[in-house]
Design an enzyme around this catalytic site. Structure first.
Site, mmCIF file in Angstrom:
data_model
loop_
_atom_site.group_PDB
_atom_site.id
_atom_site.type_symbol
_atom_site.label_atom_id
_atom_site.label_comp_id
_atom_site.label_asym_id
_atom_site.label_seq_id
_atom_site.Cartn_x
_atom_site.Cartn_y
_atom_site.Cartn_z
ATOM 1 N N GLY A 1 -2.342 9.337 12.320
ATOM 2 C CA GLY A 1 -3.441 9.786 11.473
ATOM 3 C C GLY A 1 -2.994 10.557 10.248
ATOM 4 O O GLY A 1 -2.336 11.578 10.373
ATOM 5 N N SER A 2 -3.333 10.087 9.051
ATOM 6 C CA SER A 2 -2.809 10.716 7.849
ATOM 7 C C SER A 2 -3.469 10.106 6.609
ATOM 8 O O SER A 2 -4.497 9.447 6.701
ATOM 9 C CB SER A 2 -1.294 10.540 7.799
ATOM 10 O OG SER A 2 -0.949 9.217 8.180
#
Length: 232
Positions: free
Chosen positions: A189-190
């Site tokens: 997640g980013s």
């Protein structure tokens, strides 16, 4: 042989960075299954998810130096004029920033948005707030690349998210890079920010789903004919 080719073309390869994680999830599944059998199947679900997270599919990248290609799979979360991070040394004037947010189900292999030469790479430590928030560009851990292109220098920033705890970048300064070429990965997640100089026009909308190495997110010229693509 045709069935074999069909299976081979359907299964997406796992990036080598994911091998240790997939193996760890599988071993944990075996241990949990030895303690309580139903836990084995729960563990296998997470193992399959881990393999899916680290998938590294081939992409067909348009080969046109006027096009800016998405560096990440995910949702276009911002299109605005902002001052680039100071460590990129791109000046104090606002630049067009296009952000792509990756959730834990997106492919997390990052690709170069344009062809050029890597001028510099700058890592900055920071916090881990939700990468979809605008303040993540300033507060979160990040790694920025500056690429010299035919239209000037652009910035590409890998930003860690709420769950992400590891930014990987295997590119090096002074190396050439092709549009769509893999240069890094962020675990779990980013977000990716692309900073573009004057002359770039957005070609995506807020909320649109972008595909790394394929979706055109901006363009430096218009009224052009068909362009060729490269498989990578």
């Amino acid at each position: 042989m045709s069935l074999f080719n069909t299976v081979r073309n359907t299964i997406v390869p796992v990036h080598k960075e994911g091998y240790p994680f997939v193996a760890a999830f599988f071993v944990a599944s075996l241990v949990l299954g030895w303690i309580f059998k139903p836990l084995f199947w729960i563990g296998m679900i997470f193992t399959l998810w881990c393999a899916y997270f680290f998938r590294d599919p081939e992409r067909m990248t348009p080969q046109d130096d006027d096009l800016v290609i998405s560096p990440a799979d995910g949702k276009v979360s911002a299109i605005q004029m902002v001052t680039p991070p100071a460590e990129l040394n791109l000046g104090s004037e606002p630049m067009l920033r296009i952000s792509v947010f990756m959730n834990v189900f997106n492919c997390h292999v990052n690709r170069a948005p344009m062809r050029g030469r890597i001028v510099s790479i700058n890592y900055r430590s920071g916090s881990f707030v939700n990468a979809e928030l605008d303040k993540a560009s300033e507060d979160n851990e990040r790694n920025g690349l500056v690429i010299e292109t035919g239209h000037g220098q652009i910035g590409v920033v890998q930003i860690a998210g709420l769950v992400a705890r590891r930014i990987l970048c295997w590119a090096n300064p002074n190396e050439p890079v092709d549009a769509g070429e893999r240069f890094g990965l962020i675990r779990f997640g980013s977000r990716l920010d692309v900073f573009l100089p004057a002359g770039a026009a957005p070609r995506v909308a807020l909320g649109q789903t972008a595909v790394a190495g394929e979706t055109v997110i901006a363009e430096f010229a218009s009224a052009k004919g068909p362009v060729i693509s490269r498989r990578s």
